[in-house]
Design an enzyme around this catalytic site. Structure first.
Site, PDB file in Angstrom:
ATOM      1  N   ASP A 191      -4.187  -3.959 -18.934  1.00 34.64           N
ATOM      2  CA  ASP A 191      -3.247  -2.850 -19.180  1.00 34.64           C
ATOM      3  C   ASP A 191      -3.393  -2.252 -20.577  1.00 34.64           C
ATOM      4  O   ASP A 191      -2.423  -1.742 -21.148  1.00 34.64           O
ATOM      5  CB  ASP A 191      -1.788  -3.298 -18.953  1.00 34.64           C
ATOM      6  CG  ASP A 191      -1.548  -3.811 -17.540  1.00 34.64           C
ATOM      7  OD1 ASP A 191      -2.187  -3.309 -16.605  1.00 34.64           O
ATOM      8  OD2 ASP A 191      -0.710  -4.714 -17.373  1.00 34.64           O
ATOM      9  N   LEU A 242     -10.136  -7.367 -12.963  1.00 32.59           N
ATOM     10  CA  LEU A 242     -11.517  -6.980 -12.655  1.00 32.59           C
ATOM     11  C   LEU A 242     -12.506  -7.668 -13.591  1.00 32.59           C
ATOM     12  O   LEU A 242     -12.264  -7.785 -14.792  1.00 32.59           O
ATOM     13  CB  LEU A 242     -11.689  -5.472 -12.794  1.00 32.59           C
ATOM     14  CG  LEU A 242     -11.199  -4.564 -11.665  1.00 32.59           C
ATOM     15  CD1 LEU A 242     -11.681  -3.145 -11.930  1.00 32.59           C
ATOM     16  CD2 LEU A 242     -11.647  -5.036 -10.300  1.00 32.59           C
ATOM     17  N   GLY A 263       0.772  -1.233   0.000  1.00 32.39           N
ATOM     18  CA  GLY A 263       0.000   0.000   0.000  1.00 32.39           C
ATOM     19  C   GLY A 263       0.806   1.288   0.000  1.00 32.39           C
ATOM     20  O   GLY A 263       0.329   2.316   0.486  1.00 32.39           O
ATOM     21  N   ALA A 282       8.465   7.790  -9.855  1.00 27.92           N
ATOM     22  CA  ALA A 282       7.348   7.843 -10.809  1.00 27.92           C
ATOM     23  C   ALA A 282       5.990   7.573 -10.156  1.00 27.92           C
ATOM     24  O   ALA A 282       5.127   8.458 -10.101  1.00 27.92           O
ATOM     25  CB  ALA A 282       7.595   6.850 -11.948  1.00 27.92           C
ATOM     26  N   HIS A 323       0.535   1.120 -13.257  1.00 25.71           N
ATOM     27  CA  HIS A 323       1.337  -0.043 -13.662  1.00 25.71           C
ATOM     28  C   HIS A 323       2.812   0.369 -13.659  1.00 25.71           C
ATOM     29  O   HIS A 323       3.155   1.436 -14.167  1.00 25.71           O
ATOM     30  CB  HIS A 323       0.907  -0.528 -15.055  1.00 25.71           C
ATOM     31  CG  HIS A 323       1.653  -1.753 -15.476  1.00 25.71           C
ATOM     32  ND1 HIS A 323       1.343  -3.012 -14.997  1.00 25.71           N
ATOM     33  CD2 HIS A 323       2.732  -1.915 -16.272  1.00 25.71           C
ATOM     34  CE1 HIS A 323       2.192  -3.889 -15.495  1.00 25.71           C
ATOM     35  NE2 HIS A 323       3.055  -3.241 -16.268  1.00 25.71           N
TER      36      HIS A 323
END
Ligand code: GAR
Length: 200
Positions: free
Chosen positions: A151, A94, A12, A180, A110
């Site tokens: 993706d 999902l 997390g 990033a 990602h």
């Protein structure tokens, strides 16, 4: 006020970046209404509780049938009534029903420059192992809208990160997160909260 539900599976740190950027005002007009984890032991759940955020686990152990799991996940999202669903290290593909229901309102982070090192089976450390194995000199992270592929949704923001001599997958993962991921995910959420980013 942009209400977001954040879906997590592990440590997390991206969730923490969102919590911290809301707290310091760099993400404006946004509230995390629920954190949902598919792992009941995920440290991300502790981060959510520490920040006073509603946190729930929806696990395959509790719902061994995929259809029941998908229904419980959708219910956990629906109950929170989010404007935006943020996949922040959520290592579950999902269900198309969820994607259709929340079209244009689900984003994912990602840890590579899509279309490199992405797709089925490419998640977490595996992405950085693949980047090192291929010998790329630049990698990075991507925030994109989620569509029914893996993706494949429209790219919103990317940031490049250098690969250094002697990098291990763990070292590279940490650099990609710091330089990033923890920057572009909050930046995109702020852009959506301000109405500057929408699915075109
Ligand atoms: C992050 O590097 C995220 O980009 C990646 O999992 C990690 C979760 O870390 N997600 C994927 O690989 C999705 N395909 P975190 O739990 O510390 O945010």
């Amino acid at each position: 006020m942009l209400k977001i539900a954040v879906c997590v599976s592990g440590g997390g740190t991206n969730l923490q970046a969102i919590i911290d950027r809301i707290a310091d005002g760099s993400i404006e007009n946004t509230r995390i209404v629920r954190v949902i984890s598919n792992k009941d032991k995920a440290y991300a759940l502790e981060r959510a509780k520490a920040a006073g955020i509603d946190a729930v686990a929806v696990t395959r152990t509790a719902y061994p049938e995929k259809a029941d799991f998908n229904a419980a996940l959708l219910k956990a999202i629906d109950e929170a009534e989010p404007d935006l669903v943020v996949l922040a290290g959520f290592l579950v593909v999902l269900d198309p029903e969820i994607i259709r229901k929340y079209k244009g309102r689900i984003i994912n982070i990602h840890p590579s420059l899509i279309p490199s090192f992405c797709g089925a089976g490419m998640y977490g450390l595996k992405v950085h192992e693949a980047a090192l194995a291929r010998g790329v000199k630049v990698t990075g992270a991507t925030v994109h809208f989620v569509d029914e592929g893996t993706d494949t949704g429209p790219i919103i923001m990317q940031k490049a990160v250098n690969v250094e001599d002697g990098d291990t997958a763990e070292i590279l993962q940490k650099r990609v997160m710091e330089q990033a991921e923890w920057k572009i995910l909050p930046a995109v959420i702020d852009g959506i909260a301000k109405g500057k980013i929408t699915l075109g």
